[in-house]
Motif scaffolding. Sequence first.
Motif, PDB file in Angstrom:
ATOM      1  N   MET A  93      44.406  31.665  43.512  1.00 38.07           N
ATOM      2  CA  MET A  93      45.471  32.163  42.649  1.00 38.07           C
ATOM      3  C   MET A  93      46.665  32.649  43.481  1.00 38.07           C
ATOM      4  N   ILE A  94      46.369  33.345  44.576  1.00 34.00           N
ATOM      5  CA  ILE A  94      47.419  33.866  45.456  1.00 34.00           C
ATOM      6  C   ILE A  94      48.234  32.721  46.050  1.00 34.00           C
ATOM      7  N   GLU A  95      47.555  31.674  46.494  1.00 33.06           N
ATOM      8  CA  GLU A  95      48.256  30.531  47.086  1.00 33.06           C
ATOM      9  C   GLU A  95      49.075  29.787  46.037  1.00 33.06           C
ATOM     10  N   ALA A  96      48.568  29.717  44.802  1.00 34.96           N
ATOM     11  CA  ALA A  96      49.308  29.038  43.738  1.00 34.96           C
ATOM     12  C   ALA A  96      50.609  29.768  43.427  1.00 34.96           C
ATOM     13  N   TYR A  97      50.588  31.097  43.473  1.00 28.87           N
ATOM     14  CA  TYR A  97      51.768  31.883  43.117  1.00 28.87           C
ATOM     15  C   TYR A  97      52.727  32.055  44.289  1.00 28.87           C
ATOM     16  N   PHE A  98      52.207  32.482  45.438  1.00 30.40           N
ATOM     17  CA  PHE A  98      53.073  32.809  46.570  1.00 30.40           C
ATOM     18  C   PHE A  98      53.371  31.615  47.476  1.00 30.40           C
ATOM     19  N   GLY A  99      52.607  30.544  47.360  1.00 26.27           N
ATOM     20  CA  GLY A  99      52.841  29.398  48.228  1.00 26.27           C
ATOM     21  C   GLY A  99      52.603  29.746  49.682  1.00 26.27           C
ATOM     22  N   GLU A 198      33.696  45.532  35.204  1.00 29.26           N
ATOM     23  CA  GLU A 198      32.628  46.028  36.068  1.00 29.26           C
ATOM     24  C   GLU A 198      31.609  44.947  36.406  1.00 29.26           C
ATOM     25  N   ASP A 199      31.420  43.977  35.502  1.00 26.43           N
ATOM     26  CA  ASP A 199      30.443  42.918  35.765  1.00 26.43           C
ATOM     27  C   ASP A 199      31.041  41.753  36.546  1.00 26.43           C
ATOM     28  N   GLY A 200      32.290  41.903  37.008  1.00 21.40           N
ATOM     29  CA  GLY A 200      32.923  40.865  37.807  1.00 21.40           C
ATOM     30  C   GLY A 200      33.676  39.826  37.006  1.00 21.40           C
ATOM     31  N   SER A 201      33.744  39.984  35.678  1.00 18.88           N
ATOM     32  CA  SER A 201      34.462  39.024  34.835  1.00 18.88           C
ATOM     33  C   SER A 201      35.965  39.286  34.900  1.00 18.88           C
ATOM     34  N   LEU A 202      36.729  38.206  34.888  1.00 25.35           N
ATOM     35  CA  LEU A 202      38.183  38.325  34.937  1.00 25.35           C
ATOM     36  C   LEU A 202      38.732  38.737  33.578  1.00 25.35           C
ATOM     37  N   GLU A 203      39.507  39.812  33.550  1.00 25.12           N
ATOM     38  CA  GLU A 203      40.162  40.260  32.321  1.00 25.12           C
ATOM     39  C   GLU A 203      41.618  39.806  32.273  1.00 25.12           C
ATOM     40  N   TYR A 204      42.296  39.847  33.401  1.00 21.04           N
ATOM     41  CA  TYR A 204      43.681  39.382  33.408  1.00 21.04           C
ATOM     42  C   TYR A 204      44.142  39.101  34.830  1.00 21.04           C
ATOM     43  N   ILE A 205      45.196  38.298  34.927  1.00 24.59           N
ATOM     44  CA  ILE A 205      45.983  38.140  36.150  1.00 24.59           C
ATOM     45  C   ILE A 205      47.428  38.363  35.734  1.00 24.59           C
ATOM     46  N   SER A 206      48.154  39.196  36.460  1.00 21.97           N
ATOM     47  CA  SER A 206      49.560  39.412  36.133  1.00 21.97           C
ATOM     48  C   SER A 206      50.385  39.405  37.408  1.00 21.97           C
ATOM     49  N   ALA A 207      51.625  38.976  37.279  1.00 23.90           N
ATOM     50  CA  ALA A 207      52.516  38.923  38.433  1.00 23.90           C
ATOM     51  C   ALA A 207      53.942  39.172  37.981  1.00 23.90           C
ATOM     52  N   GLN A 208      54.685  39.901  38.811  1.00 19.18           N
ATOM     53  CA  GLN A 208      56.091  40.158  38.525  1.00 19.18           C
ATOM     54  C   GLN A 208      56.772  40.679  39.780  1.00 19.18           C
ATOM     55  N   PRO A 209      58.100  40.568  39.849  1.00 21.21           N
ATOM     56  CA  PRO A 209      58.827  41.161  40.974  1.00 21.21           C
ATOM     57  C   PRO A 209      58.665  42.675  40.978  1.00 21.21           C
ATOM     58  N   LEU A 210      58.618  43.259  42.172  1.00 21.73           N
ATOM     59  CA  LEU A 210      58.611  44.713  42.273  1.00 21.73           C
ATOM     60  C   LEU A 210      59.943  45.247  41.773  1.00 21.73           C
ATOM     61  N   LYS A 211      59.887  46.365  41.075  1.00 20.54           N
ATOM     62  CA  LYS A 211      61.093  46.916  40.467  1.00 20.54           C
ATOM     63  C   LYS A 211      61.590  48.123  41.245  1.00 20.54           C
ATOM     64  N   ASP A 366      65.462  30.576  37.614  1.00 21.04           N
ATOM     65  CA  ASP A 366      65.980  29.645  38.621  1.00 21.04           C
ATOM     66  C   ASP A 366      65.015  29.466  39.790  1.00 21.04           C
ATOM     67  N   GLN A 367      64.197  30.505  40.071  1.00 18.11           N
ATOM     68  CA  GLN A 367      63.254  30.449  41.197  1.00 18.11           C
ATOM     69  C   GLN A 367      61.917  29.823  40.824  1.00 18.11           C
ATOM     70  N   GLY A 368      61.770  29.338  39.589  1.00 16.05           N
ATOM     71  CA  GLY A 368      60.491  28.798  39.137  1.00 16.05           C
ATOM     72  C   GLY A 368      59.733  29.841  38.339  1.00 16.05           C
ATOM     73  N   VAL A 369      58.400  29.836  38.420  1.00 21.20           N
ATOM     74  CA  VAL A 369      57.588  30.836  37.719  1.00 21.20           C
ATOM     75  C   VAL A 369      57.645  32.136  38.516  1.00 21.20           C
ATOM     76  N   THR A 370      58.351  33.126  37.974  1.00 24.79           N
ATOM     77  CA  THR A 370      58.524  34.396  38.680  1.00 24.79           C
ATOM     78  C   THR A 370      57.635  35.499  38.118  1.00 24.79           C
ATOM     79  N   GLU A 371      57.294  35.407  36.842  1.00 22.24           N
ATOM     80  CA  GLU A 371      56.409  36.387  36.212  1.00 22.24           C
ATOM     81  C   GLU A 371      55.399  35.637  35.355  1.00 22.24           C
TER      82      GLU A 371
END
Length: 473
Positions: A93-99, A198-211, A366-371
């Motif tokens: 996931m990190i590589e997909a977002y940050f390249g 707690e059981d290791g299941s994914l609930e969410y992934i979120s990404a956004q620029p720092l504000k 303009d930068q692609g998927v940013t959030e």
Amino acid sequence: MTIVEAIVIISLTGCSGKKVDYNMETENINTKAGSDISAFDDSTKWNDSFAVETSDKSVDVDISADITLPDCKSMSVVEVQNIKVGADFKKSMIEAYFGDSTVYYHDIPHYTKEEIYHSMEVVKNEIAGYQQEIDAGLITEEGVSRVMKSENDLLEQYEKAEPSALDTREKATDYTDCNEYLGYIGNVFCELRFGIAEDGSLEYISAQPLKAGSEGTLYDDSEYGYYGPPSFAEEKGVEGFNGGSTGGDTTSSYDNECALSKDEAIKKAEEFQNKLGMASQVYIGTSDYEWSAGVIEDGDDTVKTDDKESVIKDTAWGYIIDYGEGVDGIAFCKSLDFTRNMDIWETLDNYDDFMPYGSSSFIVTDQGVTEFTVSYPVDIVNESKNVELLSMDTIKEIIKDDMTKNSDQYDFTQNHTYNNLKLGYIRLKDASDKDKCTYVPAWCLSKQDKGYDRYPVYVNAIDGTIIRSDDLI
């Protein structure tokens, strides 16, 4: 045998294993409609009325229901399971977002000294603010006990991390324990977070620029790189409004400054989803990403910059593109999402056990998927397409029969007029595996009230089983 196979094979057997009785009041009902949705007629209402005997009175039930059908040719049974998160999953996931960007840890134990000090100050001020309101009698200590505990727990984490905090950020080399990361999208510093149960299941992934900004809500003058409409680059108080699902395609009244067209943005979002491996997402709609600039002073809509007054400015820049977990072009969250049933939340003690239907939202600029936010995603385990459904006449008789024979299962404190009969997908729990559940075609008879389903009756469209709240997840 999988759940999907079982549901399809025992097409006339209820979830509890009891045979469904189709000899209710008529022997002339054609029980099967087949797999083609066009076999159902939504051009006329279901009009009916009958009396139901409760423990202490007789109640009149009136039905004047519009028929709502899904926009698909046929329906499926879909078995899904929770996604378990490990280091390899997070790395992908990190590589997909940050390249190719350098990536840094950003959980509290890896905060810099400056971040720790700033965060501690913010939390202390919030705690002091609540205490002032308690002392002034504006709120009660009991009323804010939960949020106060959360703030104090957070402060404790900051204090624990303070002695080992570094002056500079630490590069991420292992993804096992940390769930928050920083990296660059173009020249903008962005954060990627994983929400894990707690059981290791994914609930969410979120990404956004720092504000930037004292409240952490504004993008202007950011040490992390300006993020916002090009026309606002020299403005103060730059803020984007990206809350909520569109529910469909909407267009802003402002011209969109984004260099990409809507179609190009959707293509970018789909390409990004493929990188994430989100194959089961169904498109819901796109809206323009609206922005404003300016700091409101003295309660009016003016902003003072260098002693000059100017009005608050608005524009659009980028697109918000929404999807939902689904099948056959139908997003489950836009189908029979029982979490929209107001009565469940009013009566159930275990509402924390229910999880929202999976959805996702991608912001393309303009930068692609940013959030982006992906909530409660799942993996498809099995899928059976073109399942045969019971006829609508059969469904109607099953509903009436259950209401009259099991009146204690319904809220008949007042007479009800049901005004909607809808065919869609509903989610059933797996009795033997808490990580799995199954989406099945179902009918819902309800009273539509301000966007909520009131007093719903759910019926499995394949086998005619009445679905109770205990069957749902």
